[in-house]
Design a protein around this motif. Structure first.
Motif, mmCIF file in Angstrom:
data_model
loop_
_atom_site.group_PDB
_atom_site.id
_atom_site.type_symbol
_atom_site.label_atom_id
_atom_site.label_comp_id
_atom_site.label_asym_id
_atom_site.label_seq_id
_atom_site.Cartn_x
_atom_site.Cartn_y
_atom_site.Cartn_z
ATOM 1 N N LEU A 90 122.225 125.524 46.061
ATOM 2 C CA LEU A 90 121.495 126.377 46.997
ATOM 3 C C LEU A 90 121.082 125.612 48.253
ATOM 4 C CD1 LEU A 90 119.262 128.478 44.567
ATOM 5 C CD2 LEU A 90 121.204 129.273 45.924
ATOM 6 N N PRO A 138 113.580 127.535 41.721
ATOM 7 C CA PRO A 138 113.331 128.895 41.225
ATOM 8 C C PRO A 138 112.015 129.436 41.783
ATOM 9 C CG PRO A 138 113.998 127.441 39.436
ATOM 10 C CD PRO A 138 113.769 126.566 40.637
ATOM 11 N N GLY A 194 115.293 126.237 47.372
ATOM 12 C CA GLY A 194 116.340 126.216 46.364
ATOM 13 C C GLY A 194 115.799 126.161 44.954
ATOM 14 N N ARG A 206 120.838 121.611 34.707
ATOM 15 C CA ARG A 206 121.122 122.921 35.299
ATOM 16 C C ARG A 206 120.209 123.188 36.494
ATOM 17 N NH1 ARG A 206 121.604 128.707 32.066
ATOM 18 N NH2 ARG A 206 122.019 129.981 33.925
ATOM 19 N N LEU A 207 118.951 122.802 36.378
ATOM 20 C CA LEU A 207 118.023 122.973 37.497
ATOM 21 C C LEU A 207 118.475 122.151 38.702
ATOM 22 C CD1 LEU A 207 115.324 123.826 38.813
ATOM 23 C CD2 LEU A 207 114.285 121.828 37.720
ATOM 24 N N ARG A 256 121.538 123.772 40.253
ATOM 25 C CA ARG A 256 121.132 124.953 41.021
ATOM 26 C C ARG A 256 120.518 124.545 42.347
ATOM 27 N NH1 ARG A 256 116.827 128.301 42.297
ATOM 28 N NH2 ARG A 256 117.128 130.523 41.852
ATOM 29 N N GLU A 280 122.686 133.766 45.490
ATOM 30 C CA GLU A 280 121.943 134.229 44.312
ATOM 31 C C GLU A 280 122.383 135.631 43.902
ATOM 32 O OE1 GLU A 280 117.720 131.840 44.999
ATOM 33 O OE2 GLU A 280 118.041 133.811 45.888
ATOM 34 N N PHE A 331 117.225 130.935 36.165
ATOM 35 C CA PHE A 331 116.560 129.782 35.557
ATOM 36 C C PHE A 331 115.119 130.156 35.248
ATOM 37 C CE2 PHE A 331 114.285 125.777 35.401
ATOM 38 C CZ PHE A 331 115.166 124.965 34.715
ATOM 39 N N GLN A 353 121.179 131.490 50.965
ATOM 40 C CA GLN A 353 120.765 131.297 49.577
ATOM 41 C C GLN A 353 120.681 132.634 48.848
ATOM 42 O OE1 GLN A 353 117.080 129.094 50.038
ATOM 43 N NE2 GLN A 353 118.113 127.113 49.880
ATOM 44 N N THR A 388 124.622 132.769 36.762
ATOM 45 C CA THR A 388 124.824 131.324 36.858
ATOM 46 C C THR A 388 123.588 130.622 37.392
ATOM 47 O OG1 THR A 388 127.174 131.700 37.264
ATOM 48 C CG2 THR A 388 126.311 129.516 37.807
ATOM 49 N N LEU A 389 122.915 131.237 38.387
ATOM 50 C CA LEU A 389 121.785 130.599 39.049
ATOM 51 C C LEU A 389 120.439 130.990 38.456
ATOM 52 C CD1 LEU A 389 122.989 130.871 42.762
ATOM 53 C CD2 LEU A 389 123.098 128.888 41.253
#
Length: 381
Positions: free
Chosen positions: A318, A47, A45, A310-311, A314, A288, A297, A284, A294-295
C-alpha cells in the motif's frame, strides 16, 4: 547552531535569519516535509484504527508539517494580510475540492452511496477520505495568522503554553477521535512552535551557537523520547512529547551535509507534499477495493509470525502503490495541465534546482552588466 554557522561562513549559503538554505529554500523544511509525507503514506497503509508503537513512531508527520507551516507563515516584513490569506486559501481549498471530487467518484464506483448532503458533510469535515482532516486544521490556522501577527511576543509564548496544555489535557478528556483530530485546539501548539521558531531571538540563539551543547541536547532528547515511546507502556503524554521534540530538533540539527541526490529527492517530495497528501489515499483505496481479501487484516493476526509478515507485506504494497500513484499525479499533472493550472487544481509545484536558479540569476546580472557597458560605449549621435 554552531554547525549551521560554520557552514554559512564556509559557503555563504545561509540566509539572514540564520537558517541553512539552498537558493531560496530552507533545508530543514524540505527535509522534514519530505520525510513526513512518506511517513503519512506509510501510516495510511496500516489497517484502520491500528494503534501500535509503529503508528506512535510515525505520529511526528503532521506536527512537522504544522511546525513548518508556522515557520513559513511568520511574516519577515509587513504584508497585506487579506491578499496573503486569499492566496493561501486558494492554494489549499481548490486542490482539496478537486481531490474530494475524485474521491467521491472512486467511492461511487466502489459501490458507496454518494449524495449532495454526504458531499457537503465530507467537505466540511474533511471526510471524503479520512486523512483530509489536515485541510480543516491548516485552514483554521491560516485564518489565525493575521491575528497572531498583531499579538505581542509575550502573548505568543503564552498562546504556545496554552496550546501545549490543550494537547496534554487530551489525556484526561476522552472525546470522539473524529473530532479530536479535527480540532485546531489539538494542533495549534505545533503551529505556534514553528511560528516562534522563526522569531529573531530563537534564530539568533540557534545560528550563533549560543549554546554549543544545543545539538547534543537535541540528540539526547530525540534518543530519550524515542526510547520512552518504544520501550515504555503506551502513553498519551509520551506521544505529545515525541511530536514536539522531533520538529524542533529537526530545525536545529538538519543542514545540507546530506548527499545531494538525497537532498534533491527530499526537496521534490517537499514541494509536491500537498499533492501526494491529497491523492495517495485514492490509489491505496483502489488497491484495497481490488484486493479486499488479500489486504484484509485484524489485530489478532499479530499473534503469529505469519500474521506479522502479512502486516508488513500489506504495509509495503500500500505504501509503494500510494507513493507511486500520487507522485505520478505530481509529475504528469504539470505536463498535462501546465504549471499554473496544475498548481491551481492539483496543488503541484514546479521546482527548479537551486543551482539552476542561482546560475540564471548570475547570467541575468551578466547580461545587464554587458548591456550597460555597451550603452556607455555607444557614441552619441
Amino acid at each position: 547552531c554552531s554547525r549551521l554557522l560554520e557552514y554559512a561562513m564556509s559557503t555563504g549559503n545561509q540566509g539572514g535569519d540564520g537558517v541553512a538554505r539552498a537558493g531560496s529554500r530552507l533545508i530543514f523544511v524540505d527535509v522534514m516535509k519530505g520525510v513526513s509525507i512518506v511517513a503519512v503514506v506509510v501510516t495510511h497503509g496500516l489497517p484502520p484504527f491500528f494503534d501500535s508503537h509503529i503508528s506512535d513512531l510515525l505520529s511526528f508527520a503532521v506536527p512537522c508539517f504544522l511546525f513548518s507551516s508556522g515557520f513559513l507563515f511568520r511574516p519577515k516584513k509587513p504584508q497585506k494580510h487579506l491578499e496573503v490569506l486569499k492566496k493561501r486559501l486558494q492554494r489549499i481549498l481548490l486542490p482539496y475540492l478537486v481531490a474530494s471530487c475524485w474521491a467521491w467518484v472512486f467511492r461511487w464506483f466502489a459501490g458507496h452511496t454518494i449524495t449532495v448532503s454526504i458531499c457537503l458533510d465530507d467537505l466540511i469535515s474533511g471526510e471524503a477520505f479520512g486523512p483530509y482532516y489536515y485541510v480543516i486544521v491548516i485552514t483554521c490556522l491560516t485564518f489565525f495568522v493575521p491575528l497572531l501577527s498583531s499579538v505581542p511576543g509575550a502573548l505568543q509564548w503564552l498562546a504556545l503554553g496554552l496550546g501545549i496544555a490543550a494537547q496534554i489535557q487530551g489525556a484526561w478528556l476522552h472525546r470522539s477521535i473524529f473530532w479530536e483530530i479535527r480540532s485546531p485546539q489539538h494542533w495549534w501548539g505545533f503551529f505556534l512552535s514553528g511560528w516562534l521558531g522563526a522569531s529573531p531571538c530563537i534564530q539568533k540563539w540557534t545560528s550563533l551557537g549560543a549554546s554549543r551543547a544545543l545539538p547534543w541536547l537535541c540528540i539526547a532528547a530525540l534518543v530519550a523520547s524515542f526510547g520512552a515511546l518504544m520501550l515504555l507502556e503506551r502513553n498519551y503524554l509520551l506521544q505529545v512529547l515525541w511530536k514536539h521534540v522531533v520538529p524542533f530538533c529537526g530545525m536545529v540539527l538538519i543542514d545540507d551535509r546530506q548527499e545531494e541526490t538525497v537532498l534533491n529527492l527530499l526537496r521534490w517530495l517537499s514541494s509536491q507534499s500537498f499533492t501526494i497528501y491529497l491523492y495517495h489515499r485514492h490509489f491505496q483505496f483502489l488497491l484495497e477495493a481490488a484486493m479486499p481479501a488479500t489486504l484484509a487484516f485484524h489485530a489478532g493476526q499479530l499473534d503469529t509470525l505469519f500474521g506479522l509478515l502479512r502486516l508488513l507485506g500489506r504495509l509495503a504494497v500500500l505504501t509503494v502503490f500510494g507513493m507511486a500513484g500520487s507522485c505520478a499525479v505530481a509529475s504528469f499533472g504539470p505536463k498535462l495541465l501546465g504549471d499554473v493550472w496544475a498548481e491551481l487544481l492539483l496543488g503541484c509545484k514546479s521546482l527548479a534546482p537551486p543551482e539552476q536558479s542561482q546560475r540564471s540569476e548570475v547570467e541575468l546580472q551578466g547580461r545587464q552588466t554587458m548591456a550597460k557597458a555597451g550603452a556607455s560605449a555607444t557614441p552619441d549621435k
